[in-house]
Design a protein around this motif. Structure first.
Motif, mmCIF file in Angstrom:
data_model
loop_
_atom_site.group_PDB
_atom_site.id
_atom_site.type_symbol
_atom_site.label_atom_id
_atom_site.label_comp_id
_atom_site.label_asym_id
_atom_site.label_seq_id
_atom_site.Cartn_x
_atom_site.Cartn_y
_atom_site.Cartn_z
ATOM 1 N N TYR A 110 -0.124 -99.445 70.656
ATOM 2 C CA TYR A 110 -1.374 -99.973 71.205
ATOM 3 C C TYR A 110 -1.949 -98.931 72.148
ATOM 4 N N TRP A 111 -3.270 -98.874 72.222
ATOM 5 C CA TRP A 111 -3.943 -98.019 73.201
ATOM 6 C C TRP A 111 -4.810 -98.890 74.110
ATOM 7 N N GLN A 170 -8.124 -102.595 79.242
ATOM 8 C CA GLN A 170 -8.993 -102.933 78.122
ATOM 9 C C GLN A 170 -8.330 -102.450 76.827
ATOM 10 N N PHE A 171 -8.080 -103.389 75.933
ATOM 11 C CA PHE A 171 -7.456 -103.059 74.669
ATOM 12 C C PHE A 171 -8.417 -102.241 73.814
ATOM 13 N N LEU A 172 -7.917 -101.148 73.269
ATOM 14 C CA LEU A 172 -8.752 -100.305 72.415
ATOM 15 C C LEU A 172 -8.420 -100.518 70.939
ATOM 16 N N ILE A 173 -7.147 -100.307 70.586
ATOM 17 C CA ILE A 173 -6.786 -100.360 69.176
ATOM 18 C C ILE A 173 -5.283 -100.493 69.029
ATOM 19 N N ILE A 179 -13.280 -100.476 71.347
ATOM 20 C CA ILE A 179 -13.195 -99.029 71.194
ATOM 21 C C ILE A 179 -14.548 -98.475 70.771
ATOM 22 N N LEU A 180 -15.004 -97.460 71.493
ATOM 23 C CA LEU A 180 -16.285 -96.852 71.185
ATOM 24 C C LEU A 180 -16.206 -96.076 69.878
ATOM 25 N N GLU A 181 -17.354 -95.891 69.259
ATOM 26 C CA GLU A 181 -17.389 -95.126 68.002
ATOM 27 C C GLU A 181 -17.011 -93.670 68.227
ATOM 28 N N ARG A 182 -17.195 -93.170 69.457
ATOM 29 C CA ARG A 182 -16.826 -91.790 69.785
ATOM 30 C C ARG A 182 -15.306 -91.614 69.879
ATOM 31 N N PHE A 183 -14.599 -92.733 69.887
ATOM 32 C CA PHE A 183 -13.135 -92.696 69.991
ATOM 33 C C PHE A 183 -12.535 -93.030 68.629
ATOM 34 N N SER A 217 -14.211 -88.115 71.817
ATOM 35 C CA SER A 217 -15.164 -87.016 71.630
ATOM 36 C C SER A 217 -16.467 -87.299 72.361
ATOM 37 N N SER A 218 -17.294 -86.265 72.445
ATOM 38 C CA SER A 218 -18.589 -86.364 73.157
ATOM 39 C C SER A 218 -18.396 -87.065 74.499
ATOM 40 N N LEU A 219 -17.446 -86.566 75.246
ATOM 41 C CA LEU A 219 -17.022 -87.261 76.471
ATOM 42 C C LEU A 219 -18.150 -87.408 77.473
ATOM 43 N N GLU A 220 -18.141 -88.560 78.123
ATOM 44 C CA GLU A 220 -19.105 -88.865 79.170
ATOM 45 C C GLU A 220 -18.343 -89.110 80.473
ATOM 46 N N LEU A 221 -19.072 -89.062 81.585
ATOM 47 C CA LEU A 221 -18.434 -89.272 82.888
ATOM 48 C C LEU A 221 -17.702 -90.612 82.931
#
Lengths: 113, 111
Positions: A33-34, A44-47, A60-64, A79-83
């Motif tokens: 799990y991530w 916050q559960f991602l995947i 989970i964001l589409e960038r992940f 990817s395309s990391l934001e602050l």
């Protein structure tokens, strides 16, 4: 020591970049799990992956993206990391005899500047 | 969509007294609840759990109570010790679905 390892421990990068976080589950555990923990936020559960297959998806964001390899280790790609992606990222694993309990790694602290 | 809520961000208790940490949830489908403890710079560690078919589970100094009608669970620590100072997360899930975690309560046990 939970038996779950995560690398790296700390990661500092710039906006727009891409990073990969790695997790090795406890020996014998098939599920990985991530989770993301931002400041003052819960986990916050991602995947979730089970034996190489995606089992459940959270916020989970589409960038992940993530994957689990044949040797059961997992990688989380950001990817395309934001602050706002700066956070603690935890990996957890569980097995056939501990499906109600997850064992967490020490986390990777990601700082996006 | 915060399905599991811990409304008290922090709690201070004298050593030897009882610590009561609370957790509320909204999803009546949850069939398993867990408490995790987290020290700084470490991942959460499992503490105690309870199935939705029970209303109490005890493990040494730790007892979890579940009130399904109120959608509320609590963790009691008796007696509290300084080493119990940590952040406590409550979590819930229903079989085949994801885990939902609360935002945590930071417990300080004062010697």
């Amino acid at each position: 020591d939970s038996g779950v390892t995560q690398t790296p421990k700390h990661l500092i990068t710039a906006t727009g970049q891409r990073v990969t976080l790695r997790c090795s589950p406890r020996s014998g555990d098939l599920s990985v799990y991530w989770y993301q923990q931002s400041l003052d936020q819960g986990l916050q559960f991602l995947i979730q992956y089970y034996n190489g297959e995606e089992r459940a998806k959270g916020n989970i964001l589409e960038r992940f993206s993530a994957q689990q390899f044949p040797d059961l280790h997992s990688e989380l790609n950001l990817s395309s990391l934001e602050l706002g992606d700066s956070a603690l990222y935890f990996c957890a694993s569980s097995g056939p005899t501990s499906y109600n309990e997850q064992f967490f790694g020490p986390g990777t602290r990601l700082t996006v500047l | 969509d915060q399905q599991v809520k811990q409304n008290s961000p922090s709690l201070s208790v004298q050593e030897g007294r009882i610590s009561i940490l609370n957790c509320d949830y909204t999803n009546s489908m949850f069939d398993y609840f867990l408490w995790y403890k987290k020290y700084p710079a470490e991942g959460p560690t499992f503490l105690i759990s309870i199935s939705s078919i029970k209303d109490k589970n005890e493990d040494g100094r730790f007892t979890v109570f579940l009130n399904k009608s109120a959608k509320h669970l609590s963790l009691h620590i008796v007696p509290s010790q300084p080493g119990d100072s940590a952040v406590y997360f409550c979590a819930a899930y229903h079989t085949g679905n994801q885990f939902y975690f609360g935002t945590g309560t930071s417990l300080t046990v004062i010697p």
